[in-house]
Design an enzyme around this catalytic site. Structure first.
Site, short mmCIF file in Angstrom:
data_model
loop_
_atom_site.label_atom_id
_atom_site.label_comp_id
_atom_site.label_asym_id
_atom_site.label_seq_id
_atom_site.Cartn_x
_atom_site.Cartn_y
_atom_site.Cartn_z
N ASP A 28 0.85 -1.18 0.00
CA ASP A 28 0.00 0.00 0.00
C ASP A 28 0.89 1.24 0.00
O ASP A 28 1.75 1.40 0.87
CB ASP A 28 -0.90 -0.02 1.25
CG ASP A 28 -2.05 0.97 1.16
OD1 ASP A 28 -2.17 1.66 0.13
OD2 ASP A 28 -2.82 1.06 2.13
N ASP A 122 -3.32 2.54 -5.80
CA ASP A 122 -2.16 2.59 -4.91
C ASP A 122 -2.00 1.39 -3.99
O ASP A 122 -1.21 1.45 -3.04
CB ASP A 122 -2.20 3.87 -4.08
CG ASP A 122 -3.42 3.94 -3.17
OD1 ASP A 122 -4.43 3.31 -3.49
OD2 ASP A 122 -3.35 4.63 -2.13
N GLU A 123 -2.69 0.30 -4.24
CA GLU A 123 -2.49 -0.88 -3.40
C GLU A 123 -2.82 -2.15 -4.18
O GLU A 123 -3.61 -2.14 -5.13
CB GLU A 123 -3.34 -0.82 -2.13
CG GLU A 123 -4.84 -0.80 -2.37
CD GLU A 123 -5.63 -0.87 -1.07
OE1 GLU A 123 -5.23 -1.64 -0.17
OE2 GLU A 123 -6.64 -0.16 -0.97
#
Length: 419
Positions: A28, A122-123
């Site tokens: 993350d 983003d993860e």
């Protein structure tokens, strides 16, 4: 930005001694949107920074950890965030930069293993079982990923390493910012049980209230509650699900790259709008943005959806399925406008509008109707040329004449939402 500035996090003590069988990673990015902005503004590193629109109805998209110390968090109204942290620097969002950085991050992941399951820009989850012979232990692979993300993207990430997706995701959240936690298989229960019930996957506000009425405050409390009691309070499926998670049982595997279900954009007006011309101009802007993102990701879509939210927050959606999939802004706009016109809203006061394209497929593998001349193919060629101009000269270098209006003060300045 110097690497030393970026490396702040430390693994938690007591965890990570044995990563045998811990082949699931949850990676993350740390304050992703804010971190991307700081790459261009290194002088702001270590200061409170908020990313979001500047309008009265804008919300926080992201905030640095320095701003979070004042209580600022994503999805908070910008007006409240600025009251809580008045000395923060506010930066308007740059969605194209975030998409570009996300692609780079995902390329790092896929260079490690093909088993990458993105959850958002983003993860992602990674299954690194097959990469161990080549790259080392799960912990070593996690450290490699963290180093490469810093070196190649100039931002940091936190990594949870565990034997299941659920525990890996919890571990990464506990490792923030810029940290790494390994939860050995024989320490899963001791890791989970002290945590609050809200840490469990699927426990929202209402479920948390229901658990509080039973006197259950920690995951350990849930684990030691009979499953039938949980099922009576929460329902059969939810009770069984939480009981399993409380003991660290999660049978889900990493599913490589689930295709995007839709791509779109929406905007909240700075003030309620009752002029159909202004609404239609915004629908054109959103259609241009949506089609550009379809082409950038190599997708076409078959269904166009319109979203309208009124001043009283009532929200309606309408959709139309096309005969052929498209990535052409003109087709998206004409369809969205038809849906809007069919509503017959006249002078209704509108707070938000959105355009979305669903039923996505990969453009290069999708057959299209051949046209003798004119029509969609000419529009597609023109828009592709506009894409190239935007890539060279920046967003908005080429746009429809309707959208070139220096006197237009009604353009929303809240951050758009995309998927």
């Amino acid at each position: 930005m110097r690497r030393r500035q970026l490396q702040r996090g430390q693994p938690s003590p007591g965890l990570g001694a044995d990563d045998t069988g811990c082949t699931v990673l949850h990676v993350d990015m740390d304050a992703f949107y804010a971190s991307v902005e700081l790459r261009q503004r290194p002088e702001l590193v270590g200061t409170p920074v908020i990313v979001g629109g500047l309008g009265s109805r804008s919300v926080v998209l992201s905030a640095t950890y320095e701003a979070r110390e004042y209580g600022v968090h994503s999805a908070m109204p910008m007006s409240r965030a600025r009251r809580m942290c008045p000395h923060a620097t506010v930066i308007p969002p740059s969605h194209d930069s975030y998409a570009e950085s996300s692609r780079g991050v995902m390329e790092v992941f896929r260079s490690v293993t093909p088993l990458v399951e993105p959850l958002s820009l983003d993860e992602a989850f990674l299954d690194v079982a097959g990469a161990q012979r080549r790259l080392g232990t799960p912990r070593q692979i996690a450290e490699l990923i963290r180093a490469r993300v810093v070196d190649e993207q100039g931002i940091t990430c936190s990594v949870g390493v565990a034997s299941t997706k659920f525990v890996a995701k919890l571990a990464s959240s506990r490792a923030k910012p810029d940290g790494l936690i390994v939860v050995p298989r024989d320490e899963v229960v001791s890791f989970l049980h002290p945590l609050p019930v809200g840490a469990l996957w699927g426990v929202g506000e209402k479920t948390e209230e229901a658990l509080a009425r039973l006197g259950l405050k920690t995951i350990g409390d849930i684990a030691h509650t009979p499953e039938r009691t949980l099922q009576r309070a929460l329902g059969q499926a939810a009770g069984a699900h939480l009981s399993a998670l409380a003991w660290g049982r999660d049978e889900r595997s990493v599913v490589p790259h689930e295709p995007d279900k839709s791509i779109g954009a929406e905007e909240t007006f700075a003030r309620d709008i009752d002029d159909p011309k202004v609404v239609l101009r915004e629908l054109l802007r959103l259609s241009e943005r949506t089609a550009s993102r379809l082409r950038a990701t190599g997708h076409v879509g078959r269904t166009v959806s319109l979203k309208v939210r009124f001043a009283d927050f009532t929200t309606i959606t309408r959709a139309k399925t096309l005969r052929e999939p498209t990535d052409v802004a003109r087709v998206v706009y004409d369809t969205a406008r038809g849906l809007y016109d069919a509503l017959g809203l006249q002078r209704a006061r509108i707070r938000l509008v959105g355009v979305r394209v669903e039923g996505l497929a990969i453009a290069d593998t999708t057959p299209r109707q051949l046209a003798m001349s004119g029509g969609d193919e000419e529009w597609r060629a023109a828009e592709a040329a506009a894409d190239r101009a935007a890539a060279r000269f920046g967003p908005g270098a080429v746009r429809p004449a309707t959208l070139v209006d220096p006197s237009d003060r009604s353009r929303p300045d809240a951050a758009g939402n995309t998927s």
